[in-house]
Design a protein around this motif. Structure first.
Motif, PDB file in Angstrom:
ATOM      1  N   CYS A  15      42.679  37.409  37.685  1.00  0.00           N
ATOM      2  CA  CYS A  15      43.361  36.149  37.352  1.00  0.00           C
ATOM      3  C   CYS A  15      43.345  35.200  38.549  1.00  0.00           C
ATOM      4  CB  CYS A  15      44.796  36.420  36.907  1.00  0.00           C
ATOM      5  SG  CYS A  15      44.924  37.198  35.300  1.00  0.00           S
ATOM      6  N   LEU A  16      43.640  35.729  39.712  1.00  0.00           N
ATOM      7  CA  LEU A  16      43.674  34.896  40.914  1.00  0.00           C
ATOM      8  C   LEU A  16      42.300  34.315  41.245  1.00  0.00           C
ATOM      9  CD1 LEU A  16      45.381  33.937  43.372  1.00  0.00           C
ATOM     10  CD2 LEU A  16      44.538  35.960  44.542  1.00  0.00           C
ATOM     11  N   LEU A  17      41.280  35.158  41.223  1.00  0.00           N
ATOM     12  CA  LEU A  17      39.935  34.687  41.578  1.00  0.00           C
ATOM     13  C   LEU A  17      39.319  33.823  40.482  1.00  0.00           C
ATOM     14  CD1 LEU A  17      38.455  37.890  43.231  1.00  0.00           C
ATOM     15  CD2 LEU A  17      39.203  35.800  44.371  1.00  0.00           C
ATOM     16  N   GLY A  18      39.559  34.173  39.243  1.00  0.00           N
ATOM     17  CA  GLY A  18      38.977  33.408  38.138  1.00  0.00           C
ATOM     18  C   GLY A  18      39.687  32.091  37.894  1.00  0.00           C
ATOM     19  N   PHE A  19      40.985  32.175  37.649  1.00  0.00           N
ATOM     20  CA  PHE A  19      41.743  30.969  37.325  1.00  0.00           C
ATOM     21  C   PHE A  19      42.175  30.195  38.569  1.00  0.00           C
ATOM     22  CE2 PHE A  19      42.631  33.824  33.670  1.00  0.00           C
ATOM     23  CZ  PHE A  19      41.940  33.099  32.726  1.00  0.00           C
ATOM     24  N   GLY A  20      42.445  30.910  39.652  1.00  0.00           N
ATOM     25  CA  GLY A  20      42.897  30.253  40.876  1.00  0.00           C
ATOM     26  C   GLY A  20      41.827  29.401  41.531  1.00  0.00           C
ATOM     27  N   LEU A  21      40.579  29.753  41.335  1.00  0.00           N
ATOM     28  CA  LEU A  21      39.477  28.989  41.935  1.00  0.00           C
ATOM     29  C   LEU A  21      38.851  28.002  40.951  1.00  0.00           C
ATOM     30  CD1 LEU A  21      37.686  31.842  43.909  1.00  0.00           C
ATOM     31  CD2 LEU A  21      39.154  30.046  44.825  1.00  0.00           C
ATOM     32  N   ALA A  22      39.478  27.808  39.801  1.00  0.00           N
ATOM     33  CA  ALA A  22      38.897  26.949  38.771  1.00  0.00           C
ATOM     34  C   ALA A  22      38.763  25.493  39.225  1.00  0.00           C
ATOM     35  CB  ALA A  22      39.728  27.021  37.497  1.00  0.00           C
ATOM     36  N   ASP A  23      39.631  25.057  40.118  1.00  0.00           N
ATOM     37  CA  ASP A  23      39.566  23.671  40.596  1.00  0.00           C
ATOM     38  C   ASP A  23      38.535  23.473  41.703  1.00  0.00           C
ATOM     39  OD1 ASP A  23      41.521  22.878  38.828  1.00  0.00           O
ATOM     40  OD2 ASP A  23      43.147  23.264  40.249  1.00  0.00           O
ATOM     41  N   SER A  24      37.990  24.549  42.214  1.00  0.00           N
ATOM     42  CA  SER A  24      37.005  24.461  43.285  1.00  0.00           C
ATOM     43  C   SER A  24      35.689  23.893  42.749  1.00  0.00           C
ATOM     44  CB  SER A  24      36.768  25.851  43.884  1.00  0.00           C
ATOM     45  OG  SER A  24      35.731  25.803  44.818  1.00  0.00           O
ATOM     46  N   ARG A  25      35.072  23.028  43.518  1.00  0.00           N
ATOM     47  CA  ARG A  25      33.790  22.434  43.123  1.00  0.00           C
ATOM     48  C   ARG A  25      32.614  23.083  43.846  1.00  0.00           C
ATOM     49  NH1 ARG A  25      35.697  20.925  38.870  1.00  0.00           N
ATOM     50  NH2 ARG A  25      37.121  19.186  38.844  1.00  0.00           N
ATOM     51  N   VAL A  26      32.857  24.202  44.503  1.00  0.00           N
ATOM     52  CA  VAL A  26      31.811  24.915  45.241  1.00  0.00           C
ATOM     53  C   VAL A  26      30.858  25.570  44.242  1.00  0.00           C
ATOM     54  CG1 VAL A  26      31.344  26.768  46.876  1.00  0.00           C
ATOM     55  CG2 VAL A  26      33.358  25.323  47.174  1.00  0.00           C
ATOM     56  N   MET A  27      29.556  25.391  44.490  1.00  0.00           N
ATOM     57  CA  MET A  27      28.533  25.989  43.635  1.00  0.00           C
ATOM     58  C   MET A  27      27.681  26.940  44.477  1.00  0.00           C
ATOM     59  SD  MET A  27      28.945  24.526  40.646  1.00  0.00           S
ATOM     60  CE  MET A  27      27.479  24.348  39.683  1.00  0.00           C
ATOM     61  N   ILE A  28      27.393  28.121  43.941  1.00  0.00           N
ATOM     62  CA  ILE A  28      26.532  29.095  44.586  1.00  0.00           C
ATOM     63  C   ILE A  28      25.482  29.506  43.568  1.00  0.00           C
ATOM     64  CG2 ILE A  28      26.409  31.368  45.665  1.00  0.00           C
ATOM     65  CD1 ILE A  28      29.339  30.996  46.486  1.00  0.00           C
ATOM     66  N   PHE A  29      24.224  29.290  43.908  1.00  0.00           N
ATOM     67  CA  PHE A  29      23.110  29.579  42.991  1.00  0.00           C
ATOM     68  C   PHE A  29      23.289  28.877  41.650  1.00  0.00           C
ATOM     69  CE2 PHE A  29      23.263  33.544  45.625  1.00  0.00           C
ATOM     70  CZ  PHE A  29      22.135  33.273  46.363  1.00  0.00           C
ATOM     71  N   GLY A  30      23.873  27.697  41.673  1.00  0.00           N
ATOM     72  CA  GLY A  30      24.065  26.918  40.454  1.00  0.00           C
ATOM     73  C   GLY A  30      25.257  27.343  39.612  1.00  0.00           C
ATOM     74  N   PRO A  32      29.521  28.033  39.433  1.00  0.00           N
ATOM     75  CA  PRO A  32      30.767  27.705  40.140  1.00  0.00           C
ATOM     76  C   PRO A  32      31.336  28.940  40.843  1.00  0.00           C
ATOM     77  CG  PRO A  32      31.081  27.577  37.755  1.00  0.00           C
ATOM     78  CD  PRO A  32      29.637  27.855  37.995  1.00  0.00           C
ATOM     79  N   LEU A  33      32.048  28.698  41.928  1.00  0.00           N
ATOM     80  CA  LEU A  33      32.611  29.783  42.728  1.00  0.00           C
ATOM     81  C   LEU A  33      33.529  30.674  41.906  1.00  0.00           C
ATOM     82  CD1 LEU A  33      32.988  31.142  45.473  1.00  0.00           C
ATOM     83  CD2 LEU A  33      34.816  29.505  45.936  1.00  0.00           C
ATOM     84  N   TRP A  34      34.327  30.083  41.004  1.00  0.00           N
ATOM     85  CA  TRP A  34      35.256  30.880  40.212  1.00  0.00           C
ATOM     86  C   TRP A  34      34.514  31.865  39.307  1.00  0.00           C
ATOM     87  CZ3 TRP A  34      34.865  30.828  34.998  1.00  0.00           C
ATOM     88  CH2 TRP A  34      34.256  29.725  34.399  1.00  0.00           C
ATOM     89  N   ALA A  35      33.334  31.488  38.816  1.00  0.00           N
ATOM     90  CA  ALA A  35      32.570  32.381  37.937  1.00  0.00           C
ATOM     91  C   ALA A  35      32.041  33.584  38.714  1.00  0.00           C
ATOM     92  CB  ALA A  35      31.424  31.619  37.291  1.00  0.00           C
ATOM     93  N   LEU A  36      31.554  33.348  39.922  1.00  0.00           N
ATOM     94  CA  LEU A  36      31.060  34.455  40.738  1.00  0.00           C
ATOM     95  C   LEU A  36      32.196  35.345  41.225  1.00  0.00           C
ATOM     96  CD1 LEU A  36      28.235  32.775  42.812  1.00  0.00           C
ATOM     97  CD2 LEU A  36      28.002  34.450  40.997  1.00  0.00           C
ATOM     98  N   ALA A  37      33.275  34.731  41.673  1.00  0.00           N
ATOM     99  CA  ALA A  37      34.406  35.515  42.179  1.00  0.00           C
ATOM    100  C   ALA A  37      35.070  36.298  41.050  1.00  0.00           C
ATOM    101  CB  ALA A  37      35.418  34.594  42.854  1.00  0.00           C
ATOM    102  N   GLY A  38      35.152  35.700  39.867  1.00  0.00           N
ATOM    103  CA  GLY A  38      35.799  36.366  38.747  1.00  0.00           C
ATOM    104  C   GLY A  38      34.951  37.435  38.089  1.00  0.00           C
ATOM    105  N   THR A  39      33.658  37.475  38.391  1.00  0.00           N
ATOM    106  CA  THR A  39      32.804  38.512  37.805  1.00  0.00           C
ATOM    107  C   THR A  39      32.288  39.456  38.885  1.00  0.00           C
ATOM    108  OG1 THR A  39      30.924  36.976  37.889  1.00  0.00           O
ATOM    109  CG2 THR A  39      32.089  37.172  35.800  1.00  0.00           C
ATOM    110  N   LEU A  40      31.449  38.969  39.772  1.00  0.00           N
ATOM    111  CA  LEU A  40      30.880  39.843  40.804  1.00  0.00           C
ATOM    112  C   LEU A  40      31.939  40.342  41.785  1.00  0.00           C
ATOM    113  CD1 LEU A  40      27.533  38.033  41.641  1.00  0.00           C
ATOM    114  CD2 LEU A  40      27.875  40.053  40.238  1.00  0.00           C
ATOM    115  N   GLY A  41      32.878  39.480  42.135  1.00  0.00           N
ATOM    116  CA  GLY A  41      33.930  39.888  43.070  1.00  0.00           C
ATOM    117  C   GLY A  41      34.777  41.016  42.509  1.00  0.00           C
ATOM    118  N   ILE A  42      35.141  40.912  41.253  1.00  0.00           N
ATOM    119  CA  ILE A  42      35.944  41.948  40.615  1.00  0.00           C
ATOM    120  C   ILE A  42      35.131  43.223  40.433  1.00  0.00           C
ATOM    121  CG2 ILE A  42      37.124  42.547  38.460  1.00  0.00           C
ATOM    122  CD1 ILE A  42      38.699  40.762  40.405  1.00  0.00           C
ATOM    123  N   TRP A  43      33.864  43.084  40.113  1.00  0.00           N
ATOM    124  CA  TRP A  43      33.004  44.250  39.957  1.00  0.00           C
ATOM    125  C   TRP A  43      32.922  45.024  41.270  1.00  0.00           C
ATOM    126  CZ3 TRP A  43      27.873  45.367  41.718  1.00  0.00           C
ATOM    127  CH2 TRP A  43      27.250  46.415  41.050  1.00  0.00           C
TER     128      TRP A  43
END
Length: 70
Positions: A15-30, A32-43
């Protein structure tokens, strides 16, 4: 109890990584940061927590009814 705590930590951090970073405009490999943190980070965190559970919580036990001699 430890497995439940690990699950609660994963849910809270998801919840923190996915929803908490939703306002971030950082993009990695196209992506958003919240998508990577909420999937790969949790994995990766789940793998780490599983390794910690295996090392510190779970113990080997005999599946047969007899005791083994060392």
């Amino acid at each position: 109890a430890a497995t439940g705590l690990a699950l609660a930590a994963l849910i809270a951090l998801w919840c923190l990584l996915g929803f908490g970073l939703a306002d971030s405009r950082v993009m990695i490999f196209g992506l958003p940061l919240w998508a990577l943190a909420g999937t790969l980070g949790i994995w990766l965190l789940a793998i780490l927590l599983t390794a910690m559970l295996l090392k510190f919580v779970f113990k080997d036990m005999s599946l047969s009814g007899t005791k083994e001699k060392d």
